[in-house]
Design an enzyme around this catalytic site. Structure first.
Site, PDB file in Angstrom:
ATOM      1  CE  LYS A 153      -0.619 -49.274 -72.589  1.00  0.00           C
ATOM      2  NZ  LYS A 153      -0.323 -47.927 -73.082  1.00  0.00           N
ATOM      3  CG  ASP A 191       2.816 -43.781 -73.979  1.00  0.00           C
ATOM      4  OD1 ASP A 191       3.808 -44.526 -74.020  1.00  0.00           O
ATOM      5  OD2 ASP A 191       1.857 -43.984 -73.213  1.00  0.00           O
TER       6      ASP A 191
END
Ligand code: GLC
Length: 456
Positions: A153, A191
Site C-alpha cells: 500500500k 486485518d
C-alpha cells in the site's frame, strides 16, 4: 437492488474461461507458497499466522487493540463478555511524511498515540493484553512475533523490513519513558485474520476472511498436513489460519495475459513497481487511478470531454478517488447527478450527456473486473476447502461502499464454485478491533486451559 444475471453479462469483458484460468494459476501459486521447498521463490507467501482456533463465544476480558494498515492509526479498548462486545476507539492520522519516513518515526508516532489514548481513557497503571492489527505481509514466528516481509500500500518506512514489529513497538514505548503505561502484546494479526475472527465469533461456518479496502487480501483455515512450511507443533487442533497475501499474485508475470495498458502504467508509476499485481487490479488504493487513466486516454484521443482544461485534476495522477467510482455507480437513472458532481469536483466543466454515460460505463467495467477477479480468488479457496457450507467474512471500504460489489461477487462465485458448495458473504464489523482482541482472548483461553486454569 439485486443484479440480475442478464445484467452481469453486460459488465463481463473477460470470459468465464479466463477467470477459470486465473483460478487455476492462483491455486498453483498458493500451493507453491504452502510448500517448504517452493515458498522462498513463491510470490504468494501463505504465511501461517499461529492462530489455531476460532473464538467459541466464551471469551472474556478487557483488551487494547491497535490497528495500522492505511492512512489512519486506531487505538481501541475492547471489552468482551462472551457474545457481548463493547468498543471505544480513537483514530489518529498518519501523515504521509511518516508513511514514507523511518521506522523509528512511525513507531514513535504510534507510541505517542497509545499514550494519549491511555491517558484520555484513564487506563494508566493497568497492563492490558494487546492485539495488534498490522495489515502488511509478516512472517510470523509466533503469535506475538512477526517480522515485516515487505511494505505494501502507501507505506515505505526505512528500517522495518525483517524486523519484529512487537520489538519495535516495545522499544518505542520504552523511549517514551513512561512507567505508568505498559502494554503486553499478545498477538499480531493481519486485518483479514481480524475480520475472520470477528465474524467467526458468532458464525461457526466462518473459515475465510477477505479484505477489499485500500488493499486486497484473504485468509483461511488450513489443515496442518497441507502446510509444508509449518514449523510449529502438531498438537490438536491440527489446523492454522493462513494469511495468503494473495495481493502479490501475478508478480511473476503470470497475470500479464489479462493486464491492460492502464494496469501497466499505474504499476510503473507506483511506489512498488512490479509488486502487488493482483491487488493493483482490484483494491481501493488503485481503482480510481485505473479509471482516471482510461478517461485521460479517451480525452487525449478526442473521444471524451472535447474541451477539457488540461490543468484540471483529471490529468493529475492520484486525483480520481475510488470513492468517486462508488458514487458514480450509485446513480440509478439517466440524469447522471453523481457523475456530474464528480466531474465538477475534478474540474471538468464542459461535458455532454454522452460523456457522462461513458464515464459511468468505464467505472462499471473497472469495478466489475475487480469484483470478478476477487471472486475468482474466493472461489479458488472455497473449492479447495470443499466445505458443504461456508461463510466468508468480508470487510473494507470498497466492499462496504460500492453499490454492486457484493451482488456481482455472489453471482460470479456461484458460477465458479464446484456444484453443491454453498457459501455466504458476510459483512464483518470491526475486524481490526474486535478481531485482534479476540485473537488475544483465544490465546489466553488456550493458554489457561493448557495450564488447567479457569478463565477469569
Ligand atoms: C495489503 C497487505 C495485506 C493486507 C491488505 C488489506 O495487501 O499486504 O497484509 O491484508 O493490504 O489491507
Amino acid at each position: 437492488m439485486p443484479t440480475t444475471p442478464e445484467k452481469l453479462s453486460k459488465y463481463e469483458k473477460l470470459s468465464s474461461l479466463t477467470y477459470r484460468r486465473v483460478m487455476h494459476l492462483l491455486h498453483e501459486e498458493m500451493n507453491n507458497g504452502l510448500s517448504a521447498n517452493y515458498n522462498l521463490k513463491a510470490d504468494i507467501k501463505m504465511f501461517p499466522t499461529f492462530v489455531r482456533a476460532l473464538p467459541d463465544g466464551t471469551e472474556k476480558g478487557k483488551f487494547l487493540a491497535l490497528d495500522l494498515g492505511g492512512t489512519n492509526f486506531r487505538v481501541l479498548m475492547v471489552m468482551i463478555n462472551e457474545r457481548d462486545v463493547d468498543i471505544q476507539s480513537q483514530t489518529y492520522l498518519i501523515p504521509q511524511r511518516i508513511m514514507l519516513g523511518t521506522g523509528i518515526q512511525l513507531f514513535d508516532h504510534i507510541a505517542d498515540c497509545i499514550c494519549r489514548f491511555i491517558r484520555d481513557h484513564d487506563l494508566k497503571n493497568e497492563t492490558l493484553p494487546l492485539g495488534f492489527t498490522f495489515s502488511f505481509p509478516c512472517k510470523q514466528e509466533g503469535l506475538a512475533k512477526a517480522r515485516l516481509s515487505k511494505w505494501t500500500k502507501g507505506f515505505r518506512c526505512e528500517g522495518v523490513v525483517n524486523e519484529d514489529i512487537c520489538v519495535l513497538l516495545h522499544e518505542a514505548m520504552k523511549r517514551k519513558n513512561t512507567t505508568s503505561v505498559d502494554v503486553e502484546v499478545m498477538a499480531v494479526v493481519n486485518d483479514a485474520v481480524g475480520t475472520l475472527m470477528s465474524a467467526a465469533h458468532t458464525d461457526r461456518n466462518c473459515e475465510v476472511g477477505l479484505i477489499l479496502g485500500t488493499g486486497c487480501n484473504a485468509c483461511y483455515m488450513e489443515s496442518l498436513e497441507n502446510v509444508g512450511l509449518w514449523e510449529g507443533d502438531f498438537e490438536e487442533p491440527s489446523q492454522v489460519l493462513i494469511n495468503t497475501e494473495w495481493g502479490a499474485f501475478g508478480d511473476n508475470g503470470c497475470l500479464d495475459f489479462i493486464r491492460t495498458e492502464y494496469d501497466r502504467e499505474l504499476d510503473t508509476y507506483s511506489i512498488n513497481p512490479g509488486k502487488q499485481i493482483y491487488e493493483k487490479m482490484i483494491s481501493g488504493m488503485y481503482m480510481g487511478e485505473i479509471v482516471r487513466l482510461a478517461l485521460e486516454r479517451l480525452s487525449m484521443e478526442g473521444l471524451l470531454f472535447e474541451s477539457a482544461d488540461r490543468d484540471c485534476e483529471l490529468f493529475h495522477k492520484g486525483r480520481f478517488f475510488t470513492k468517486y467510482v462508488s458514487e458514480i455507480e450509485s446513480d440509478h437513472d439517466d440524469f447522471f447527478r453523481n457523475v456530474k458532481q464528480v466531474l465538477e469536483e475534478i474540474g471538468v466543466t464542459n461535458y455532454t450527456s454522452e460523456d457522462c454515460k461513458i464515464v459511468k460505463y468505464i467505472c462499471t467495467l473497472v469495478s466489475a473486473r475487480a469484483a470478478f477477479l476477487s471472486s475468482a480468488g474466493l472461489a479458488t479457496i472455497i473449492n479447495k476447502l470443499e466445505k458443504p457450507e461456508i461463510t466468508i467474512a468480508v470487510d473494507g471500504s470498497l466492499y462496504r461502499f460500492h453499490p454492486r460489489f457484493h451482488n456481482l461477487m455472489v453471482l460470479k462465485i456461484q458460477e465458479l464454485v464446484k456444484p453443491g458448495l454453498k457459501f455466504k458473504l458476510q459483512l464483518s464489523h470491526d475486524g481490526s478491533g474486535k478481531g485482534a482482541a479476540l485473537v488475544a482472548a483465544v490465546a489466553i483461553r488456550l493458554r489457561d486451559s493448557k495450564q488447567g486454569r479457569c478463565p477469569s
